[in-house]
Design a protein around this motif. Structure first.
Motif, PDB file in Angstrom:
ATOM      1  N   GLY A 159       6.322   6.567  -8.096  1.00  0.00           N
ATOM      2  CA  GLY A 159       7.623   6.348  -7.492  1.00  0.00           C
ATOM      3  C   GLY A 159       8.672   7.317  -8.016  1.00  0.00           C
ATOM      4  N   ALA A 160       8.538   7.704  -9.288  1.00  0.00           N
ATOM      5  CA  ALA A 160       9.537   8.606  -9.880  1.00  0.00           C
ATOM      6  C   ALA A 160       9.605   9.913  -9.092  1.00  0.00           C
ATOM      7  CB  ALA A 160       9.192   8.881 -11.350  1.00  0.00           C
ATOM      8  N   ASP A 161       8.470  10.387  -8.630  1.00  0.00           N
ATOM      9  CA  ASP A 161       8.461  11.616  -7.822  1.00  0.00           C
ATOM     10  C   ASP A 161       9.194  11.417  -6.498  1.00  0.00           C
ATOM     11  OD1 ASP A 161       7.164  13.106  -9.675  1.00  0.00           O
ATOM     12  OD2 ASP A 161       5.261  13.240  -8.609  1.00  0.00           O
TER      13      ASP A 161
ATOM     14  N   GLU B 187      18.798   8.288   2.879  1.00  0.00           N
ATOM     15  CA  GLU B 187      17.455   8.847   2.985  1.00  0.00           C
ATOM     16  C   GLU B 187      16.467   7.914   2.311  1.00  0.00           C
ATOM     17  OE1 GLU B 187      15.687  10.659   4.501  1.00  0.00           O
ATOM     18  OE2 GLU B 187      14.405  12.038   3.413  1.00  0.00           O
ATOM     19  N   GLN B 188      15.225   7.918   2.824  1.00  0.00           N
ATOM     20  CA  GLN B 188      14.149   7.109   2.260  1.00  0.00           C
ATOM     21  C   GLN B 188      12.850   7.878   2.353  1.00  0.00           C
ATOM     22  OE1 GLN B 188      14.739   3.536   4.996  1.00  0.00           O
ATOM     23  NE2 GLN B 188      14.928   2.552   3.015  1.00  0.00           N
ATOM     24  N   ASP B 189      11.954   7.571   1.478  1.00  0.00           N
ATOM     25  CA  ASP B 189      10.600   8.116   1.601  1.00  0.00           C
ATOM     26  C   ASP B 189       9.636   7.212   0.846  1.00  0.00           C
ATOM     27  OD1 ASP B 189       8.654   9.825   2.532  1.00  0.00           O
ATOM     28  OD2 ASP B 189       9.640  11.628   1.804  1.00  0.00           O
ATOM     29  N   VAL B 190       8.357   7.410   1.088  1.00  0.00           N
ATOM     30  CA  VAL B 190       7.341   6.563   0.468  1.00  0.00           C
ATOM     31  C   VAL B 190       6.161   7.417   0.006  1.00  0.00           C
ATOM     32  CG1 VAL B 190       7.877   4.487   1.816  1.00  0.00           C
ATOM     33  CG2 VAL B 190       6.255   6.153   2.706  1.00  0.00           C
TER      34      VAL B 190
ATOM     35  N   LYS C 193       0.818  -1.209   0.000  1.00  0.00           N
ATOM     36  CA  LYS C 193       0.000   0.000   0.000  1.00  0.00           C
ATOM     37  C   LYS C 193       0.857   1.267   0.000  1.00  0.00           C
ATOM     38  CE  LYS C 193      -3.740  -2.563   0.299  1.00  0.00           C
ATOM     39  NZ  LYS C 193      -4.528  -2.846  -0.917  1.00  0.00           N
ATOM     40  N   LEU C 194       2.159   1.108  -0.005  1.00  0.00           N
ATOM     41  CA  LEU C 194       3.090   2.231  -0.120  1.00  0.00           C
ATOM     42  C   LEU C 194       4.231   1.783  -1.030  1.00  0.00           C
ATOM     43  CD1 LEU C 194       3.580   2.947   3.728  1.00  0.00           C
ATOM     44  CD2 LEU C 194       2.201   4.357   2.213  1.00  0.00           C
ATOM     45  N   VAL C 195       4.698   2.681  -1.896  1.00  0.00           N
ATOM     46  CA  VAL C 195       5.961   2.409  -2.591  1.00  0.00           C
ATOM     47  C   VAL C 195       6.934   3.527  -2.245  1.00  0.00           C
ATOM     48  CG1 VAL C 195       4.963   1.105  -4.502  1.00  0.00           C
ATOM     49  CG2 VAL C 195       5.276   3.587  -4.725  1.00  0.00           C
TER      50      VAL C 195
END
Lengths: 300, 300, 300, 300
Positions: A269-271, A250-253, A230-232
């Motif tokens: 995901g590209a964003d 760093e990471q984000d979803v 439910k998250l990428v």
């Protein structure tokens, strides 16, 4: 809709004239902060910001990032360094380095066909958001050459087909050696050999298109769709010999749902990828990231 | 770092050939969904997606977005429309429109000196992320002319100085009339007159650089810094005569802290602005946004 | 600080009297929506909300959730069901079920020593946020017995030590059989046997304390600290025989950094766990989640 | 589902024995960090963490939070304080205070009928997440008395009806004076008089149920629904005489959409309120928040 007749709209990171950054890490013990700040004080340097972290105050690992400044800093730096050498190398098991913040780090960006991360970095750089000097772009495809050059940045096309990458890597080393302080893989999509990583001798930042350690390896969005997450997300990390296993910067979803196809996951995901990569590059450029084993300390 | 030898990296929104979108809104009552789906069924059209919302099933406001398709849709549309007219206009107090999804909406983008929202739209459009046809860019500054034209898009410089905007607005109307289906103000920073809004006759989307209704008006980042907020945001909304009061399409925020200067808030906010605006443009382009009083229904 | 003299502060999910939910899924083809809405219309039922999804309009999998209502619904339901049986079972390869929304689903919550997810569910239930009937709490530790009973809910202590869980599972089955519509594992921390999962015959929702598929298995926060991730998360999923591999219902994450110890990751993660689990339970209770292979369709 | 046979599940904030926090703020100038760390070093105190911020290194406002420790700290504190007094009060325009971290701050929680913020604080406190000593709960309604007392915490019912709050406030002062270090308004919903704020003499933290400065005043969720916003939020701030205008400590938001009624916004918002308030209380309890004009410096 807003009227802002006279409001300037500047986003530039101001060039940090007369400022330097000092990174110190090693074994924690009483008196490190005092010793450093005393040296800086003796040289009339003001502490602009100071971040400190210790994973255990009783002999654990110690990390400090200090930005300091004074008029005529460049001329004063050698004496400050000599003084720090005396103070820090005798009593303490510490490593340290100083960098003049008026000199931006030089970077080479490696890219492939997908241009979103590459263009985002070029564009942020032009806006003055990234205190870096982009020395060159290297790609295994010629498709982005015109675009890159329109930013006034050299573009080198180094094809990299087949299993044997040694010829391509030799060319890479020739282009990079002596010219860059770090390398960014902006969706380069090629595995670098351990030999190359060692010989290039500068940090390499990669953007992986998943929330590591989920979906290591190829085609993570397809795997994400298959698993029904439910998250990428995306992960910026330093490259090591172990694929997708290097220290995470760093990471984000972003939230997705059942209705998103693989194509849509890639778009969403590209964003995230370009946002995460640009933050990692900024923090690395400002010496905010300290590697420690397979971890990073990030002083934001 | 990831090897994706054969994975395509396509992000394009596929042209929706042989599909149309039907928007219906009005007073809720029993049988609307049945009537619509029966008409579509009679014409051999398959429902691709159906979103429905009613703010009160007993006579409240009803909203439905239906994407449907069949082979040879364009030829069949007039008969479907005629049939819907018969079914919907007799018994129900409903408004509706159908749009062929193979024909992208035409848009004019208004910009000023700040180029981040403008470039983000141009760049997403080139990547195939936005199913729109960008007819022109209009700016009160010539600074972005070359950049815009490098995307193959006409650029018109219409200066707009002083209090009297009537000359500029006359030029705008001449350029826009008949040529666009909606207008996007990508940080245009000029107030549009009520007369212009009425005469242009198409929806106008603006991006405001704050989380409305906080910080209405000029220079919201300076106000945000002054108030000491811990989040800054952006709001995409339809333009109405009341400044910053039109129906909100999309909003988002980013975390900030005491150490962020106004310059830094602008930089962080710029990322939110372009993300929020691009989502609002996408959703408007796909007829996912229905205006209802000063609200929007957004079928994501 | 705010004065809200007369503002009620109700959060209760209103009992949905005279409403039912219809879930339909199967092979997509022209006319399903029309057939269903025609049946409902014939019986004077108003469509309160309708969500529809098809993974491929040309013979793909079709999912529809329809909430409908009319006065005297309960008496009318048998006739509606009979009519739907006629309409749907002949022509279409569809499965469907109807549920009267005035009858909340009955649930058993399994817990262990960690009480945060358990208490969050009990507390939300008391506030009227969850349209469920909590039949019982079963725990392998007696520590939360008083707390649970203070909510007026039966508590059963079923110890589960050693490798052989068959005695415990036999007790579980005796308690559950006929009494519950689904089971929630609120950090129960015990593996259920495949035989138990099959014999209990109702859906089982588990909360896993990581962002799956990252950190499958035991002690994910320790693994997360070791890997140096910048976000930790939680995943609610249906339990299947394959550990941590069942269909994901909901996920979320929270930002962490190098300074967070494993203890701190657990504390931060606990907030995500209870938020994610409560959303999964709410959506399951409202029949918003449809299982399809190893995926879920969630109509929010 | 996860088996964690032996993994402890502790979330407790460990009592920080032998540690103290030093807060320093005033005019920035060369040598402050050095002076402080020299004093700590002379007393054999190790710096556990150090956060520093200056809004302008050339004579701007300077803020430093230092956590330090040594064996037998309590006995050593008077000498450290005397030394700091000598070092800091002579040359520098600085204010500073030291607090022994082994002594938790004492707090009174004010509540009303809505119990979600109150219970969340009580529950986190019991789990060991908040290093505070909850001295009492004061409410203008008796509804939560039993629940509060079941946590072993004194509950005082002080009705507060009509316009004249002076009798109630006199009772409040009698209960609070000398007994608490700060006050938390956990959705208390009553305006405090300027006189009360002054006489109580300790910081007061309020949770406002909107993303300030949007929706100041009463019934913000109704206003949010009316304005059609796409996010609702909550703000924890210090109470000043100006309603909803005090220094902001923390804010957060949650995404909502057109389908959310005011009741649903309240429910979603309640989760944000309790999360935001608990963070603000934690940070205040750990002396991470420094007030500066109408701003806060928050060292996370």
């Amino acid at each position: 809709m807003t009227l802002t007749q006279n409001a300037p709209d500047q986003h530039s990171v101001q060039p940090a004239a007369d400022q330097a950054v000092l990174i110190v890490h090693g074994r924690d013990r009483t008196g490190i902060v005092a010793a450093i700040s005393a040296v800086l004080g003796r040289h009339g340097a003001n502490i602009v910001s100071l971040d400190q972290y210790s994973d255990n105050p009783h002999g654990g690992a110690f990390f400090q990032r200090t930005v300091f400044g004074r008029a005529g800093l460049r001329a004063a730096l050698p004496a400050i360094e000599a003084d720090l050498r005396t103070e820090l190398s005798g009593d303490f098991e510490l490593e340290w380095q100083i960098r003049d913040l008026s000199v931006p780090k030089r970077v080479a960006i490696f890219a492939s066909k997908a241009d979103h991360c590459l263009l985002d970095l070029l564009w942020r750089h032009r806006r003055g958001e990234l205190p870096i000097n982009i020395s060159m772009v290297i790609s295994n495809h010629a498709t982005t050459a015109d675009e890159v050059r329109s930013f006034g940045i050299p573009f080198f096309h180094v094809p990299s087909q087949g299993k044997d990458k040694s010829a391509a890597e030799a060319q890479h080393l020739q282009l990079l050696t002596g010219n860059v302080d770090f390398v960014v893989l902006a969706r380069y999509m090629q595995i670098l050999s351990g030999e190359f990583i060692e010989r290039v001798g500068v940090p390499i930042i990669n953007i992986h298109h998943s929330f590591l350690p989920a979906f290591i390896g190829a085609d993570p969005y397809a795997k994400a769709a298959q698993r029904g997450v439910k998250l990428v997300g995306a992960t910026a990390h330093y490259v090591t010999e172990d694929l997708d296993e290097g220290p995470i910067i760093e990471q984000d979803v972003v939230r997705v749902n059942h209705a998103h196809s693989v194509v849509e996951l890639r778009r969403q995901g590209a964003d995230v990828e370009r946002a995460v990569l640009s933050r990692a590059v900024l923090w690395h450029a400002e010496d905010r990231v300290i590697r420690h084993g397979n971890h990073t300390i990030v002083f934001q």
